[in-house]
Design a protein around this motif. Structure first.
Motif, PDB file in Angstrom:
ATOM      1  N   SER A  51      54.569  30.241  39.158  1.00  0.00           N
ATOM      2  CA  SER A  51      56.005  30.969  39.206  1.00  0.00           C
ATOM      3  C   SER A  51      55.793  32.614  39.134  1.00  0.00           C
ATOM      4  O   SER A  51      56.483  33.548  39.656  1.00  0.00           O
ATOM      5  N   SER A  52      54.779  33.030  38.287  1.00  0.00           N
ATOM      6  CA  SER A  52      54.494  34.206  38.163  1.00  0.00           C
ATOM      7  C   SER A  52      54.199  34.821  39.496  1.00  0.00           C
ATOM      8  O   SER A  52      54.503  35.919  39.703  1.00  0.00           O
ATOM      9  N   HIS A  53      53.208  34.270  40.195  1.00  0.00           N
ATOM     10  CA  HIS A  53      52.581  34.710  41.335  1.00  0.00           C
ATOM     11  C   HIS A  53      54.023  34.802  42.404  1.00  0.00           C
ATOM     12  O   HIS A  53      53.933  35.735  43.115  1.00  0.00           O
ATOM     13  N   TYR A  54      54.772  33.827  42.269  1.00  0.00           N
ATOM     14  CA  TYR A  54      55.917  33.748  43.330  1.00  0.00           C
ATOM     15  C   TYR A  54      56.840  34.791  43.027  1.00  0.00           C
ATOM     16  O   TYR A  54      57.517  35.610  43.940  1.00  0.00           O
ATOM     17  N   SER A  70      46.392  41.139  39.422  1.00  0.00           N
ATOM     18  CA  SER A  70      45.970  40.576  38.233  1.00  0.00           C
ATOM     19  C   SER A  70      46.177  39.113  38.254  1.00  0.00           C
ATOM     20  O   SER A  70      45.360  38.386  37.538  1.00  0.00           O
ATOM     21  N   GLU A  71      47.239  38.575  38.411  1.00  0.00           N
ATOM     22  CA  GLU A  71      47.467  37.079  38.803  1.00  0.00           C
ATOM     23  C   GLU A  71      46.279  36.373  39.500  1.00  0.00           C
ATOM     24  O   GLU A  71      45.880  35.468  39.169  1.00  0.00           O
ATOM     25  N   TYR A  72      46.014  37.033  40.720  1.00  0.00           N
ATOM     26  CA  TYR A  72      45.042  36.641  41.544  1.00  0.00           C
ATOM     27  C   TYR A  72      43.781  36.596  40.781  1.00  0.00           C
ATOM     28  O   TYR A  72      42.924  35.442  40.834  1.00  0.00           O
ATOM     29  N   ALA A  73      43.358  37.697  40.329  1.00  0.00           N
ATOM     30  CA  ALA A  73      42.163  37.735  39.502  1.00  0.00           C
ATOM     31  C   ALA A  73      42.052  36.789  38.358  1.00  0.00           C
ATOM     32  O   ALA A  73      41.044  36.171  37.951  1.00  0.00           O
ATOM     33  N   ARG A  74      43.058  36.731  37.633  1.00  0.00           N
ATOM     34  CA  ARG A  74      43.100  36.003  36.425  1.00  0.00           C
ATOM     35  C   ARG A  74      42.487  34.442  36.685  1.00  0.00           C
ATOM     36  O   ARG A  74      42.233  33.827  36.002  1.00  0.00           O
ATOM     37  N   GLY A 124      40.837  33.621  39.444  1.00  0.00           N
ATOM     38  CA  GLY A 124      39.799  33.249  40.329  1.00  0.00           C
ATOM     39  C   GLY A 124      39.656  33.765  41.692  1.00  0.00           C
ATOM     40  O   GLY A 124      38.648  33.603  42.377  1.00  0.00           O
ATOM     41  N   ASN A 125      40.833  34.086  42.107  1.00  0.00           N
ATOM     42  CA  ASN A 125      40.829  34.299  43.567  1.00  0.00           C
ATOM     43  C   ASN A 125      40.647  35.865  43.787  1.00  0.00           C
ATOM     44  O   ASN A 125      41.552  36.675  43.933  1.00  0.00           O
ATOM     45  N   THR A 126      39.454  36.267  43.584  1.00  0.00           N
ATOM     46  CA  THR A 126      38.981  37.573  43.449  1.00  0.00           C
ATOM     47  C   THR A 126      39.000  38.414  44.965  1.00  0.00           C
ATOM     48  O   THR A 126      39.464  39.637  45.105  1.00  0.00           O
ATOM     49  N   LEU A 127      38.978  37.770  45.921  1.00  0.00           N
ATOM     50  CA  LEU A 127      39.270  38.211  47.332  1.00  0.00           C
ATOM     51  C   LEU A 127      40.604  38.863  47.717  1.00  0.00           C
ATOM     52  O   LEU A 127      41.029  39.852  48.117  1.00  0.00           O
ATOM     53  N   ASP A 128      41.511  37.818  47.332  1.00  0.00           N
ATOM     54  CA  ASP A 128      43.156  38.436  47.547  1.00  0.00           C
ATOM     55  C   ASP A 128      43.360  39.448  46.357  1.00  0.00           C
ATOM     56  O   ASP A 128      44.079  40.451  46.740  1.00  0.00           O
ATOM     57  N   ALA A 129      42.668  39.268  45.060  1.00  0.00           N
ATOM     58  CA  ALA A 129      42.951  40.420  44.093  1.00  0.00           C
ATOM     59  C   ALA A 129      42.289  41.616  44.619  1.00  0.00           C
ATOM     60  O   ALA A 129      43.049  42.705  44.576  1.00  0.00           O
ATOM     61  N   GLU A 130      41.175  41.815  45.217  1.00  0.00           N
ATOM     62  CA  GLU A 130      40.622  42.899  45.765  1.00  0.00           C
ATOM     63  C   GLU A 130      41.343  43.455  46.675  1.00  0.00           C
ATOM     64  O   GLU A 130      41.683  44.616  46.798  1.00  0.00           O
TER      65      GLU A 130
END
Length: 349
Positions: free
Chosen positions: A82-85, A112-116, A118-124
């Motif tokens: 939900s947070s990501h959405y 930050s939600e991506y990174a939290r 483990g989706n580091t590529l999308d976060a970057e």
């Protein structure tokens, strides 16, 4: 809306709403206070989202974008999807509205939600896009060091410590405020320790230990990171002393999230040093209702610690109970990669 989790300027919030001359002004007050005073208080954010729904500003698009942004923060601690959405919806809407500052805020949250999780590529990618957008639109009202800091955190997480050190160094080039500099120095020092440059790490952080003007969260972080550096370098006694100081500061000042994280880490260090009496004092403290909620990764660590200390006492029913809670939470939040030690402890029990 009043929750005893952190000091909140409720009087200023209600005064701003009362002084607003239109629903448009109220909408701006809601988003401003949501991002500052209420960002770590989900119940209040859900209430604010309801109140925003009743407004009739000139721009319904802005109203919807702001409401989605508020809901993204509201769901942050309890529902990843939900947070990501809502963060993704808010980000796209705010960009279309050319609402530069709040768009960058939403990008920071989305990354930050991506990174939290483990989706580091999308976060970057999100953080780099935000920096490009900020440069292209000459947005000076939003601190670009937020994105450099988050990129540094990502690089540190994946072991690219040289890139992390570069990101944190860029922040220091543009930061003059003592608390901000010490916050970054603490993280920079931790990354120097990762490449085993303990001498430089301690040298960087020592002036901040002696700085008396630091606000409690930064004073706590500085001591916590110094503790980890010293423990990793082999100086357990000094590391334990600094962690006790960090835990005391964050606990006494009710620093959100940090106070529980420090208590759990201190309790686990006590266990490692066979200081069971001290660990049990931590156990009593974190069983208080004050620590019932928080970010899922910290709550998983909390239940792991409680399971560990129950195991040392031979209370295997408690081990199973606490491990069950950790497993259920990790599955709910899709963080099962954190469960290795939990499963190991449960198996022994």
């Amino acid at each position: 809306m009043a929750q005893l989790r952190q000091p909140v300027d409720f009087e200023g919030f209600r005064s701003a709403l009362a002084d607003a001359q239109s629903d448009d002004e109220k909408l701006e007050s809601y988003i401003s206070f949501s991002f500052t005073e209420f960002r770590n208080i989900p119940d209040s954010l859900f209430k604010i989202a309801q109140e925003v729904e009743a407004l009739e500003p000139e721009s319904l698009s802005k109203k919807e974008a702001y409401q989605n942004f508020i809901l993204a923060f509201a769901w942050r601690q309890s529902n990843r999807d939900s947070s990501h959405y809502y963060a993704e919806r808010a980000s796209g809407q705010l960009k279309e509205l050319n609402n530069h500052v709040n768009y960058l805020r939403s990008q920071n949250l989305l990354g930050s939600e991506y990174a939290r999780y483990g989706n580091t590529l999308d976060a970057e990618a999100v953080f780099v896009q935000a920096l490009e957008y900020q440069s292209e639109n000459d947005v000076t009202e939003y601190p670009e060091h937020f994105f450099y800091g988050n990129l540094g955190n990502i690089y540190s997480r994946v072991g690219a410590y040289d890139l992390a050190i570069e990101m944190y160094s860029r922040i220091l080039e543009k930061t003059d405020r003592t608390s901000d500099r010490c916050n970054i120095q603490a993280t920079l020092a931790s990354n120097l320790a990762k490449i085993e440059d303990y001498e430089e790490a301690i040298k960087r952080l020592t002036p901040c230990i002696d700085e008396e003007t630091l606000i409690p969260p930064i004073a706590s972080i500085v001591r916590s990171n110094m503790s980890r550096i010293l423990v990793d370098s082999g100086d357990i006694d000094s590391g334990l002393e600094y962690l006790e100081q960090a835990a005391a500061i964050s606990y006494q000042n009710r620093v959100p999230n940090m106070e529980l994280a420090h208590q759990v880490r201190l309790g686990r260090l006590y266990i490692e040093q066979d200081m069971l009496d001290e660990a049990e004092e931590i156990e009593i403290r974190i069983l208080d209702d004050r620590f019932r909620s928080g970010p899922p990764n910290i709550l998983i660590d909390k239940h792991l610690f409680l399971a560990e200390i129950s195991s040392l006492r031979g209370d295997y029913d408690d081990v199973l109970a606490h491990s069950n809670r950790a497993i259920a939470l990790a599955r709910q939040m899709k963080m099962t990669h954190l469960l290795k030690d939990v499963y190991s402890l449960r198996s022994r029990a």
